[in-house]
Design an enzyme around this catalytic site. Structure first.
Site, PDB file in Angstrom:
ATOM      1  CB  CYS A   1     -11.956  33.856  41.946  1.00  0.00           C
ATOM      2  SG  CYS A   1     -12.757  32.326  42.489  1.00  0.00           S
TER       3      CYS A   1
ATOM      4  CB  CYS B   1     -12.230  30.920  39.827  1.00  0.00           C
ATOM      5  SG  CYS B   1     -13.730  31.623  40.491  1.00  0.00           S
TER       6      CYS B   1
END
Length: 109
Positions: free
Chosen positions: A37, A34
């Site tokens: 993230c 991600c």
């Protein structure tokens, strides 16, 4: 480099580390693939240093801990939850600027 203050939590330790904590706990539900993230990871490292002793910063890898992701109904990541006294007191989904996380922490301390 990741901060030593950020705790990687598994399902086995979640209840003790997060729900049983006496301090405010920020939990980042994330995954290695991600992008957003990865963008907020250094921000959370900085917050872990700045709030050391007052706020516990934890990370839960949703790929490795699907039961926790399901338990908290994680649909999008990053999902950052604040826990106080074993209860979720704030939820933020998606990458945010550092100040947004700091403001949420301050409101809940």
């Amino acid at each position: 480099m990741a901060s030593e203050r950020v705790l990687h939590v598994t399902e086995a330790g979640f209840d003790a580390e997060v729900l049983g904590s006496k301090e405010l706990v920020l939990v980042d539900f994330w995954a290695s693939w991600c992008g957003p993230c990865r963008m907020i990871a250094p921000v959370l490292d900085e917050l872990a240093e700045e709030y050391a002793g007052r706020v516990k910063i934890c990370k839960v890898n949703v790929d490795e801990e699907p039961a926790l992701a399901q338990r908290y109904k994680i649909m999008s990541i990053p999902a950052v939850f604040l826990f106080r006294g074993g209860e979720v007191v704030e939820k933020m989904v998606g990458a945010r600027p550092k100040q947004a996380f700091a403001d949420a922490i301050e409101e809940n301390l």
